[in-house]
Design a protein around this motif. Structure first.
Motif, mmCIF file in Angstrom:
data_model
loop_
_atom_site.group_PDB
_atom_site.id
_atom_site.type_symbol
_atom_site.label_atom_id
_atom_site.label_comp_id
_atom_site.label_asym_id
_atom_site.label_seq_id
_atom_site.Cartn_x
_atom_site.Cartn_y
_atom_site.Cartn_z
ATOM 1 N N ASP A 76 0.578 -1.588 0.111
ATOM 2 C CA ASP A 76 0.024 -0.195 0.072
ATOM 3 C C ASP A 76 0.616 0.984 0.001
ATOM 4 O OD1 ASP A 76 -2.349 -1.642 -0.272
ATOM 5 O OD2 ASP A 76 -2.864 -1.339 2.000
ATOM 6 N N TRP A 77 2.169 1.049 0.532
ATOM 7 C CA TRP A 77 3.084 2.594 1.106
ATOM 8 C C TRP A 77 3.572 2.891 0.130
ATOM 9 C CZ3 TRP A 77 4.388 5.739 5.457
ATOM 10 C CH2 TRP A 77 3.617 5.628 5.607
ATOM 11 N N ALA A 78 4.167 1.255 -1.020
ATOM 12 C CA ALA A 78 4.748 1.719 -2.148
ATOM 13 C C ALA A 78 3.752 2.185 -3.461
ATOM 14 C CB ALA A 78 5.443 0.512 -2.291
ATOM 15 N N THR A 79 2.495 1.947 -3.296
ATOM 16 C CA THR A 79 2.256 2.629 -4.170
ATOM 17 C C THR A 79 1.622 3.881 -3.970
ATOM 18 O OG1 THR A 79 0.667 1.126 -3.483
ATOM 19 C CG2 THR A 79 1.743 -0.198 -5.734
ATOM 20 N N TRP A 80 1.941 4.394 -3.254
ATOM 21 C CA TRP A 80 1.192 5.513 -2.777
ATOM 22 C C TRP A 80 1.779 6.798 -3.486
ATOM 23 C CZ3 TRP A 80 1.446 8.288 3.123
ATOM 24 C CH2 TRP A 80 0.798 9.206 2.830
ATOM 25 N N ASP A 81 1.371 7.759 -3.992
ATOM 26 C CA ASP A 81 2.309 8.687 -4.672
ATOM 27 C C ASP A 81 3.277 9.043 -3.820
ATOM 28 O OD1 ASP A 81 0.753 7.892 -7.147
ATOM 29 O OD2 ASP A 81 -0.731 9.470 -6.629
ATOM 30 N N GLU A 82 2.673 9.758 -3.070
ATOM 31 C CA GLU A 82 3.501 10.947 -2.328
ATOM 32 C C GLU A 82 4.174 9.684 -1.862
ATOM 33 O OE1 GLU A 82 1.479 11.742 1.441
ATOM 34 O OE2 GLU A 82 0.057 12.814 0.752
ATOM 35 N N THR A 83 5.077 8.685 -1.558
ATOM 36 C CA THR A 83 5.888 8.039 -1.211
ATOM 37 C C THR A 83 6.909 7.972 -2.676
ATOM 38 O OG1 THR A 83 4.374 6.373 0.496
ATOM 39 C CG2 THR A 83 6.601 5.316 -0.749
ATOM 40 N N TRP A 84 5.663 7.803 -3.388
ATOM 41 C CA TRP A 84 6.764 8.107 -5.081
ATOM 42 C C TRP A 84 7.557 8.984 -5.572
ATOM 43 C CZ3 TRP A 84 5.928 10.699 -9.870
ATOM 44 C CH2 TRP A 84 6.527 10.258 -10.748
ATOM 45 N N ALA A 85 6.839 10.208 -4.969
ATOM 46 C CA ALA A 85 7.055 12.102 -5.365
ATOM 47 C C ALA A 85 8.238 11.708 -4.092
ATOM 48 C CB ALA A 85 6.062 12.411 -4.142
ATOM 49 N N PHE A 86 8.128 11.429 -2.914
ATOM 50 C CA PHE A 86 9.464 11.219 -1.482
ATOM 51 C C PHE A 86 10.557 10.321 -1.881
ATOM 52 C CE2 PHE A 86 11.787 9.455 1.593
ATOM 53 C CZ PHE A 86 12.282 10.322 2.224
ATOM 54 N N ALA A 87 10.014 9.289 -2.998
ATOM 55 C CA ALA A 87 11.526 8.283 -3.539
ATOM 56 C C ALA A 87 12.446 9.037 -4.511
ATOM 57 C CB ALA A 87 10.809 7.334 -3.784
ATOM 58 N N ARG A 88 12.003 10.415 -5.468
ATOM 59 C CA ARG A 88 12.238 11.230 -6.056
ATOM 60 C C ARG A 88 12.860 12.319 -6.328
ATOM 61 N NH1 ARG A 88 10.584 9.659 -11.507
ATOM 62 N NH2 ARG A 88 10.922 12.145 -11.529
ATOM 63 N N GLY A 89 12.383 12.670 -4.295
ATOM 64 C CA GLY A 89 13.371 13.045 -4.274
ATOM 65 C C GLY A 89 12.438 15.256 -4.335
ATOM 66 N N GLU A 90 11.050 15.245 -4.148
ATOM 67 C CA GLU A 90 9.836 16.058 -4.860
ATOM 68 C C GLU A 90 8.694 16.139 -3.419
ATOM 69 O OE1 GLU A 90 8.454 14.546 -8.139
ATOM 70 O OE2 GLU A 90 9.748 14.329 -8.969
ATOM 71 N N ASP A 91 8.813 15.618 -2.837
ATOM 72 C CA ASP A 91 8.702 16.281 -1.341
ATOM 73 C C ASP A 91 8.774 15.819 0.365
ATOM 74 O OD1 ASP A 91 6.395 16.379 0.161
ATOM 75 O OD2 ASP A 91 5.341 14.534 -0.353
ATOM 76 N N ASP A 92 10.074 16.652 0.221
ATOM 77 C CA ASP A 92 10.839 17.305 1.495
ATOM 78 C C ASP A 92 9.515 17.381 3.149
ATOM 79 O OD1 ASP A 92 13.227 17.930 -0.276
ATOM 80 O OD2 ASP A 92 12.697 19.637 -0.038
ATOM 81 N N ALA A 93 8.574 17.418 2.653
ATOM 82 C CA ALA A 93 7.458 16.979 4.016
ATOM 83 C C ALA A 93 7.264 15.958 4.732
ATOM 84 C CB ALA A 93 6.442 18.108 4.090
ATOM 85 N N TYR A 94 7.911 14.926 3.538
ATOM 86 C CA TYR A 94 6.982 13.473 3.489
ATOM 87 C C TYR A 94 7.145 12.532 4.820
ATOM 88 C CZ TYR A 94 6.359 8.430 2.574
ATOM 89 O OH TYR A 94 5.650 7.695 2.363
ATOM 90 N N VAL A 95 8.528 12.983 4.817
ATOM 91 C CA VAL A 95 9.076 12.023 6.407
ATOM 92 C C VAL A 95 8.103 13.092 7.773
ATOM 93 C CG1 VAL A 95 10.274 11.488 7.677
ATOM 94 C CG2 VAL A 95 11.362 11.264 5.415
ATOM 95 N N GLU A 96 8.192 13.715 8.088
ATOM 96 C CA GLU A 96 6.961 14.513 9.429
ATOM 97 C C GLU A 96 5.941 14.535 8.414
ATOM 98 O OE1 GLU A 96 6.568 19.630 10.255
ATOM 99 O OE2 GLU A 96 8.107 19.236 8.661
ATOM 100 N N ARG A 97 5.104 14.148 7.767
ATOM 101 C CA ARG A 97 3.917 13.752 7.876
ATOM 102 C C ARG A 97 3.191 12.607 8.021
ATOM 103 N NH1 ARG A 97 4.279 16.863 2.530
ATOM 104 N NH2 ARG A 97 3.523 14.883 1.901
#
Length: 713
Positions: A76-97
């Protein structure tokens, strides 16, 4: 000669019946106990072992269920768009959220890691603490680590790895977008992990309701865990009875590379075994009661229907014997076996009376014939010496040249008459002769190998009693069926082995029986003996005693038609002995084609071991120790133990392969273990053959050949 009284005969027969009944009852109780033990108790033991296997299987399935849960959450987490954006370096607030302790606790995971497509580790979060990730997690997340495999293959990866904090169950998933039709290229790898600690073990206890513990596969584990790790092999479940009341099940957890990382140890009660023991005791008491009741009933029947009529018949026969056989048994109207026996006795007595007169006449004729024969024998014996003296005197008289022709003719006629009379007297039967002169007994085949082996063992025992070290080696190729007089050959060999008594106590001797020209119609048996210093060690042999012994030996060998050579202190006997017709087939090789590894640096006895194994058809590989290049497709490992290694533990060098230990003389044998056997030096052919028979039976072809050979014999 005294006859026992009827009461004594009846008591003896009743005692025999009681002993037979007692043996029957004991046999019945023993058979009932064996049946209860083999069927009831053993079946319960197998049932408990099956339950233990099932418990181990449930433990492994629960671990698989936990891995499946981790895989479901990670997917579920691996097919989440936010996880995909974080892995590509596009979402710096992913960990905090999203990545905090409450979220990891809700997911029931202890670790979350994200690795980018370029191999950089973007996130490693351990729940409940700021400590760094335990080894070897950083290595597994590295560019060449095993957890990079999901990104490279685009396939999920799950399993267990050993860390410094304990075993870690993990799932690695490739990271994609949430669109099913166009997930896009992989952005990296998402790893969820959970430590299989006491919390996880407590969950398993609540589910299985069993006494469950977890142990690391190291020296701190209990002895039964270490034993399970050593014996379990490629399987993952091992069940063993801890004692009469508890059964322990070991479930082995393996990592990605197949190595054990943890052992789940579950202890369960042996209630079925205890119930089977109670049932066994009850069945034993019931069998004893039934046996005693049946025995008493059978004894009553025997006493009334057999023993009493037999005693009456015995009394009647004794009265007949006291009357000199002229009386008869009283008649009876019964028609049982005892009555028919009485009538048969009366008929036998009538026949004996009829034959008595004929026997007396025949005895008188035989007495007259024997007296005539004795008279003829005495006549021959009393006239032999005078006739010999008369012939000698006539021969001396005939040598006189001054005799007149008439006198010479008379003396010659007298000499011829004396010669004819002596010839006739020699033809008379000798006292005690039972067969005509010139009749020879037919030769019977005998087992030559068994004869030589028995004599060799006797020589070794005799030498040991006198402090002499005797090494008797019998060639395996020695034939088994030979024609001739076995007693005469045994006398010669026994006489030869008796010379071992005069050997020096510190000298090892070799008595070797060799069969050459195998398969020929006429085989030769050569036996050699190096006697050493007879005169020095045998004071009684001084003054020509050895010459007398050797002359006696030569005389015995000459009677067998053999050849005896003596030179330089060595005696060599060569006998030509005929084989039985049709016995040219070589002996069966019961272990043909089996590979045997001979280990050890002991040179003494290695040649004998290899010769015996090759005589059995084995392929021998000899090496001082187990090497990386040592073959593993072996049927047996033979370990030669030297004097210095008798105090060390005797362990099997190659697990799973039967092992035979050859120990020094007097060394205590090791504890009996499955797949192992031991023999002592000096090595005996029969001892080696018996030990090999306990480790593996002969091959079917060799067994059939041996059976056919014994049938033809």
């Amino acid at each position: 000669m005294t006859n026992s009284s009827p009461s004594q005969a009846g008591t003896s027969l009743r005692r025999a019946v009681l002993i037979a009944l007692l043996l029957g009852v004991v046999t019945w109780v023993a058979a009932s106990f064996a049946i209860a033990r083999n069927i009831l108790v053993d079946s319960m033991i197998r049932h408990e072992l099956d339950d233990g296997d099932a418990l181990g299987g449930r433990l492994l399935r629960l671990v698989d269920v936990e891995l499946a849960r981790l895989e479901h959450s990670a997917r579920d987490w691996a097919t989440w768009d936010e996880t995909w954006a974080f892995a590509r370096g596009e979402d710096d607030a992913y960990v905090e959220r999203n990545v905090y302790d409450e979220a990891l606790q809700n997911l029931k995971i202890d670790m979350m890691a994200v690795v980018g497509a370029n191999g950089d580790t973007l996130l490693v979060r351990i729940r409940d603490g700021d400590a760094p990730a335990p080894d070897p997690v950083p290595t597994l997340l590295g560019r060449d680590g095993a957890w990079r495999e999901p990104h490279r293959t685009d396939q999920p990866l799950r399993g267990i790895v050993r860390t410094t904090r304990g075993p870690l169950a993990f799932v690695g998933m490739p990271i994609h977008r949430s669109q099913p039709g166009d997930p896009g290229p992989g952005a990296g790898t998402l790893v969820f992990g959970r430590f299989l600690d006491e919390t996880f073990v407590e969950e398993l206890r609540r589910i299985l309701r069993a006494s469950l513990t977890q142990h690391a596969p190291d020296a701190s584990a209990p002895p039964d865990v270490t034993q399970a790790l050593r014996r379990i092999g490629e399987t993952s479940v091992h069940v063993v009875a801890l004692d009469d009341t508890h059964l322990v099940t070991h479930a082995i957890l393996r990592d990605l590379w197949g190595q054990p990382v943890a052992v789940l140890r579950a202890i369960s009660e042996r209630s079925a075994y205890a119930q089977a023991q109670r049932a066994e005791h009850g069945l034993l008491l019931a069998s004893l009661a039934i046996g005693l009741a049946a025995g008493l009933g059978f004894y009553g029947f025997m006493a009334s229907r057999v023993l009493a009529p037999l005693q009456r018949l015995d009394n009647a026969v004794r009265h007949v014997g006291h009357d000199g056989g002229r009386a008869r048994l009283p008649p009876t109207t019964a028609d049982d076996e005892f009555a028919r026996l009485g009538r048969s006795v009366n008929a036998m007595l009538d026949e004996l009376d009829t034959q008595r007169d004929a026997r007396e006449a025949r005895d008188a004729a035989q007495l007259a014939s024997r007296m005539k024969g004795e008279w003829l024998i005495n006549l021959g014996q009393t006239t032999t010496l005078p006739l010999a003296a008369l012939r000698t005197a006539l021969e001396a008289a005939l040598r006189d040249d001054g005799l007149s022709p008439p006198t010479r003719a008379q003396l010659d006629a007298a000499y011829r008459a004396a010669f004819r009379l002596a010839t006739e007297l020699r033809r008379l039967p000798e006292p005690g002769s039972e067969s005509p002169a010139g009749t020879a007994s037919a030769a019977a085949p005998f087992d030559l190998r068994a004869l030589v082996e028995n004599l060799a063992d006797a020589a070794a025992a005799r030498g040991a009693s006198r402090g002499v070290a005797v090494d008797c080696e019998i060639d395996p190729a020695l034939g088994s069926r030979y024609l001739g007089d076995a007693s005469r050959l045994q006398a010669v060999l026994t006489l030869m082995t008796e010379l071992l008594e005069y050997e020096m106590p510190t000298e090892d001797l070799l008595l070797r029986a060799r069969l050459v020209a195998a398969g020929a119609r006429q085989d030769s048996i050569e036996i050699s003996l190096a006697p050493g210093a007879w005169t020095a060690s045998n004071p009684s042999a001084a003054g020509g005693g050895n010459d007398a012994e050797r002359a006696h030996l030569r005389q015995a060998v000459a009677a067998l038609g053999g050849l005896l050579l003596c030179g330089h202190g060595r005696l060599q006997l060569t006998l030509q002995w005929p084989r039985v017709d049709g016995d040219d087939t070589p002996g069966a090789r019961p272990h043909a084609g089996r590979r045997v590894l001979v280990l050890g640096s002991v040179q003494t006895g290695r040649d004998i071991v290899e010769a015996y194994l090759k005589a059995l058809g084995c392929q021998v590989v000899a090496t001082p120790a187990v090497l990386p290049t040592t073959p593993r497709d072996l049927a047996l490992a033979v370990v030669l133990v030297d004097e210095a290694g008798t105090d060390t533990s005797l362990e099997t060098p190659l697990p799973g392969i039967p092992t035979l230990f050859i120990l020094p003389t007097g060394a205590p044998p090791p504890a009996a273990r499955p797949g192992t056997a031991c023999v002592h030096r000096p090595l005996r052919w029969s001892a080696l053959k018996s030990a090999l028979g306990t480790l593996w039976p002969p091959s079917p072809a060799a067994a059939e050949l041996s059976e056919n050979s014994s049938t033809s014999d």
